[in-house]
Design an enzyme around this catalytic site. Structure first.
Site, PDB file in Angstrom:
ATOM      1  N   SER A 146       0.857  -1.182   0.000  1.00 49.94           N
ATOM      2  CA  SER A 146       0.000   0.000   0.000  1.00 49.94           C
ATOM      3  C   SER A 146       0.891   1.230   0.000  1.00 49.94           C
ATOM      4  O   SER A 146       2.106   1.134   0.218  1.00 49.94           O
ATOM      5  CB  SER A 146      -0.870  -0.023   1.265  1.00 49.94           C
ATOM      6  OG  SER A 146      -1.460   1.226   1.539  1.00 49.94           O
ATOM      7  N   TYR A 159      -3.022  -0.997  10.061  1.00 49.20           N
ATOM      8  CA  TYR A 159      -2.945  -1.192   8.611  1.00 49.20           C
ATOM      9  C   TYR A 159      -1.566  -0.795   8.099  1.00 49.20           C
ATOM     10  O   TYR A 159      -0.932  -1.532   7.330  1.00 49.20           O
ATOM     11  CB  TYR A 159      -4.029  -0.377   7.920  1.00 49.20           C
ATOM     12  CG  TYR A 159      -4.090  -0.558   6.427  1.00 49.20           C
ATOM     13  CD1 TYR A 159      -4.791  -1.628   5.873  1.00 49.20           C
ATOM     14  CD2 TYR A 159      -3.457   0.330   5.561  1.00 49.20           C
ATOM     15  CE1 TYR A 159      -4.851  -1.801   4.498  1.00 49.20           C
ATOM     16  CE2 TYR A 159      -3.504   0.162   4.185  1.00 49.20           C
ATOM     17  CZ  TYR A 159      -4.215  -0.907   3.664  1.00 49.20           C
ATOM     18  OH  TYR A 159      -4.262  -1.087   2.299  1.00 49.20           O
TER      19      TYR A 159
END
Length: 256
Positions: A146, A159
């Site tokens: 990401s 995350y």
């Protein structure tokens, strides 16, 4: 015209979380390049819809219901793949989720859920795939990171930690398994228009404007924007590429 370099004819790929979002976009890309696709996900109906989508591209596809955080469930996934499709050449560790709370309000249970789903699952799935790839003389593992593999996230510390870990895990297995002709690389998607990021736009004021202002391409990505990088890293075109992390972000990460 398809070149042999990017041809995946005869190859078999497992895509975790491949029944929607960027996972489906990458699965479509591999299918168009000739691969047979195993859609691995928790939602059986959604996975079966994805299989029908892929079959319209002329590719063979199979849906397998799996809990990627469970060792036995993942072992069954690999066993079914080998039994029904005969081989395993490509693994895309894409399954993921997020809980959006700053660290001081994030529960330990939520921390473990995110880390287990996003990072531990990649370890479990890669370890399960390794024997089949080694026996076949090689393979490709693609882990999905990401922008949070690069940047911090005040609103999603678990995350961000999981996606930073994905890059280091990728480098580690690239080193461990290079002698077995297994290449491991990561793709770092930028801000892609998916159900997950639509929810983020609802929860985080100004996110849409900030993404558009920072992205040189001046748009959100779409799921098919991930297909090219996935095909490259799954094909013989990347046989001398391992341990890398490739942003697919419209230039977002190039901004200071």
């Amino acid at each position: 015209m398809q070149t042999t370099l990017f041809d995946l004819t005869g190859k078999v790929a497992i895509v975790t979380g491949g029944n929607g979002g960027i996972g489906l976009g990458m699965a479509r890309g591999l299918a168009r390049a000739g691969a047979s696709i195993v859609i691995a996900g928790r939602n059986k109906a959604k996975s079966e819809d994805a299989v029908r989508d892929i079959e319209t591209l002329g590719a063979k596809a199979l849906a397998v219901t799996v809990d990627v955080t469970d060792k036995a469930s993942v072992a069954d996934l690999v066993e079914v793949t080998l039994k029904q499709l005969g081989r395993l050449d490509i693994l895309i560790n894409n399954a993921g989720m997020s809980v959006r709370h700053p660290a001081h309000t994030l529960s330990l249970d939520d921390w473990h859920t995110v880390i287990d789903t996003n990072l531990t699952s990649a370890f479990i799935c890669s370890k399960a795939a390794y024997p089949a790839m080694k026996d076949a003389g090689g393979g490709k593992i693609i882990n999905i990171g990401s922008m949070m593999s690069i940047f911090g996230a005040s609103f999603a510390p678990a995350y961000a930690a999981s996606k930073g870990g994905i890059v280091q895990f990728t480098k580690s297995i690239a080193l461990s398994w290079a002698a077995d002709n297994i290449q491991a690389n990561a793709i770092l998607p930028g801000w892609i228009d998916t159900a997950l990021t639509r929810t983020a736009r609802e929860q985080i004021p100004g996110l849409n404007e900030n993404v558009l202002n920072r992205t040189p391409a001046k748009r959100w990505g779409n799921i098919d924007d991930l297909a090219g990088a996935a095909v490259f890293l799954a094909s013989s075109a990347s046989d001398f590429v391992t341990g890398t992390a490739i942003p697919v972000d419209g230039g977002y990460s190039t901004q200071g």
